[in-house]
Design a protein around this motif. Sequence first.
Motif: not given
Length: 417
Positions: A285-286, A324
Amino acid sequence: MNPSAPAEWTAVRRARLRITVITGAIITLLVTIVGGVAHTVMVDAQNDQVWRELRYGAMYGDPAKPPVCTWLYAPGVEPLSNAPAGFPIRADLAEVRRAGEATERTVERDRTVYLVRTQPRADGDVVQAVFDMRFQLADRSHLWFALAVAEAVGLLAAAVTGVFLGRRAVAPLAEALTRQHRFVMDASHELRTPITQVHTRAQMLVRQAAGQDLPVSHRDRLARLVASTGRLGEVLDDLLLSASIAAGPARRSERRPVDLVALARSVVAEEADRVRARRLTVVVDDPSHPLFVDGIPSALRRAVGELLSNAIRHTPAEGRIGMALSRSGGMVVLAVADTGPGFEPAAVEQLFERFHRGSGDGGRYGLGLALLREVVTRHGGTVAAAGRPGHGARFTIRLPECPPPPSEPAESQRAGA
């Protein structure tokens, strides 16, 4: 304190500072003791001398020509023109006339101290002698001023002496640390090539054993040999990286803005084979824009790689790993969470100890998370771990964000702003 300073050199600087402080404290204590003794001796000597002179003057002195700093009050004698106000003390005169015994007292008046003795003489007259302690008090003030100057000079000398002694006393330790780091780097460099050759030959033997259909026990032993040489190579890499980043400012020229988003994606791609082999799911999750931190790319890659590798080792088959990246308060935050066995909250610090053996089959001897924290700390960041038994673990890295390099396109700069 500079967060990027090696712990060993921080200890050296603390030792130097401690020597300086101790030297200053010793000098201060000595000056205080000497001053206290000198003041006590001076006060006792002055008081004894003044009282002797005052008693003699009260008994035999001429009221018209008293000693210096002394006034004599007697019946029928006019006080001198320079006599202090408030004297004689008539209550003492009356008491001595009534009781016939001498009295003594100390009077503070007009920012000075007077010693007063009232006594009867042989001829029956009652005489009161008053002595002004003004000059004695000035001598005591001069003594304390001289001691204060001596203290200031002593503290300055303590600082200079402490720095000199600190450097001389700690120099062997500093030299030993330098030699230790140099030895680790040289040994790692010298050992890397033969160990790589051994690892490569062991892999070739494994392939030959499989092609020649050797017994399973032989192939298992060769496979363990490959794994052992691989772990040995990882330990050498850890030692080399640890020793090289301990150089601190010596590697300053290697630092530059690093896109942590691109670096994390690259690390995840490199671990794709291991992830598939263990039937794991990795979710990243970037943000769609880069997040830059100032650092050494190889060291940061090793730190992020250790986080992901640690999660892969401790996550069972069919498990999930989440990575993340975000920005928070001027810091770039990278968090890796897994669905592994987790750990006891009280064991957090043990996880970051050097050569700590992780729990489970995936644990290995090495620097591991200790090197991870070392790298992050040297880059001015922090690393935290959280977890519970049976509920997985979460490791979070925080690094100071920096502006993008000038060569970045304007669109990337606007997106990262």
